[in-house]
Write a protein that holds these residues in place. Structure first.
Motif, PDB file in Angstrom:
ATOM      1  N   LYS A   6       0.819  -1.280  -0.102  1.00 17.99           N
ATOM      2  CA  LYS A   6      -0.207   0.161   0.131  1.00 17.99           C
ATOM      3  C   LYS A   6       0.923   1.305   0.171  1.00 17.99           C
ATOM      4  O   LYS A   6       0.385   2.407  -0.436  1.00 17.99           O
ATOM      5  CB  LYS A   6      -0.734   0.034   1.147  1.00 17.99           C
ATOM      6  CG  LYS A   6      -1.701   1.136   1.433  1.00 17.99           C
ATOM      7  CD  LYS A   6      -2.309   0.947   2.756  1.00 17.99           C
ATOM      8  CE  LYS A   6      -2.632   2.297   3.718  1.00 17.99           C
ATOM      9  NZ  LYS A   6      -3.412   2.223   4.815  1.00 17.99           N
ATOM     10  N   THR A  45      -2.389   5.037  -9.008  1.00 19.20           N
ATOM     11  CA  THR A  45      -3.528   4.980  -7.997  1.00 19.20           C
ATOM     12  C   THR A  45      -4.596   5.428  -8.677  1.00 19.20           C
ATOM     13  O   THR A  45      -4.731   6.406  -9.564  1.00 19.20           O
ATOM     14  CB  THR A  45      -3.185   5.536  -6.882  1.00 19.20           C
ATOM     15  OG1 THR A  45      -2.909   6.829  -6.955  1.00 19.20           O
ATOM     16  CG2 THR A  45      -1.849   4.737  -5.939  1.00 19.20           C
ATOM     17  N   ASP A  50      -7.715   4.589  -4.408  1.00 21.62           N
ATOM     18  CA  ASP A  50      -8.167   3.344  -3.950  1.00 21.62           C
ATOM     19  C   ASP A  50      -8.967   2.662  -5.138  1.00 21.62           C
ATOM     20  O   ASP A  50      -9.982   3.538  -5.459  1.00 21.62           O
ATOM     21  CB  ASP A  50      -8.819   3.024  -2.653  1.00 21.62           C
ATOM     22  CG  ASP A  50      -8.795   1.361  -2.297  1.00 21.62           C
ATOM     23  OD1 ASP A  50      -8.141   0.865  -2.781  1.00 21.62           O
ATOM     24  OD2 ASP A  50      -9.671   1.344  -1.349  1.00 21.62           O
ATOM     25  N   ILE A  52      -5.304   0.385  -6.335  1.00 17.96           N
ATOM     26  CA  ILE A  52      -4.095   0.642  -6.892  1.00 17.96           C
ATOM     27  C   ILE A  52      -4.016  -0.336  -8.235  1.00 17.96           C
ATOM     28  O   ILE A  52      -4.471  -1.554  -8.023  1.00 17.96           O
ATOM     29  CB  ILE A  52      -2.872   0.637  -5.730  1.00 17.96           C
ATOM     30  CG1 ILE A  52      -3.036  -1.051  -5.388  1.00 17.96           C
ATOM     31  CG2 ILE A  52      -3.065   1.711  -4.820  1.00 17.96           C
ATOM     32  CD1 ILE A  52      -1.754  -1.150  -4.415  1.00 17.96           C
ATOM     33  N   LYS A  65      -6.680  -1.161  -1.413  1.00 17.64           N
ATOM     34  CA  LYS A  65      -5.517  -0.646  -0.537  1.00 17.64           C
ATOM     35  C   LYS A  65      -5.798  -1.684   0.726  1.00 17.64           C
ATOM     36  O   LYS A  65      -4.520  -2.172   1.418  1.00 17.64           O
ATOM     37  CB  LYS A  65      -5.830   0.705  -0.118  1.00 17.64           C
ATOM     38  CG  LYS A  65      -4.934   1.445  -1.298  1.00 17.64           C
ATOM     39  CD  LYS A  65      -4.663   2.784  -0.639  1.00 17.64           C
ATOM     40  CE  LYS A  65      -3.794   3.551  -1.629  1.00 17.64           C
ATOM     41  NZ  LYS A  65      -3.314   4.931  -1.234  1.00 17.64           N
ATOM     42  N   GLU A  69      -2.414  -3.823   1.960  1.00 15.77           N
ATOM     43  CA  GLU A  69      -1.761  -3.640   3.354  1.00 15.77           C
ATOM     44  C   GLU A  69      -1.328  -5.062   4.057  1.00 15.77           C
ATOM     45  O   GLU A  69      -0.514  -5.196   5.048  1.00 15.77           O
ATOM     46  CB  GLU A  69      -2.864  -3.097   4.276  1.00 15.77           C
ATOM     47  CG  GLU A  69      -2.359  -2.551   5.367  1.00 15.77           C
ATOM     48  CD  GLU A  69      -3.383  -1.603   6.172  1.00 15.77           C
ATOM     49  OE1 GLU A  69      -4.617  -1.924   6.145  1.00 15.77           O
ATOM     50  OE2 GLU A  69      -2.968  -0.501   6.926  1.00 15.77           O
TER      51      GLU A  69
END
Length: 76
Positions: A6, A45, A50, A52, A65, A69
């Motif tokens: 992220k 992106t 959001d 990506i 995202k 993460e």
């Protein structure tokens, strides 16, 4: 230095070090080819950040995202 996928910025490359997600998220990431050792190129992106867009193993994919993460990468 490990960061989450992220945090990668457009135009940067990284190698997947570890998948920290569990259950269905982990399975989905593996199914998309995001496995330890895979090289990732961060393409761009979305306007609001959001999702990506990435290049992994020669194909392009979009990832939320929240899913990104769960991926730890080593920045190149």
């Amino acid at each position: 230095m490990q960061i989450t996928l992220k945090e990668l910025k457009p135009g940067e490359k990284a190698v997947v070090a570890q998948i920290t997600g569990q259950g269905a998220v982990r399975r989905r990431l593996f199914d998309m080819g995001i496995t330890p050792g895979a090289e990732i190129y961060m393409r761009k992106t979305a306007p609001l950040g959001d999702p990506i867009e990435l290049t992994v193993r020669g194909y392009e994919l979009s990832l939320r995202k929240a899913e990104a993460e769960a991926v730890l990468v080593d920045k190149k």
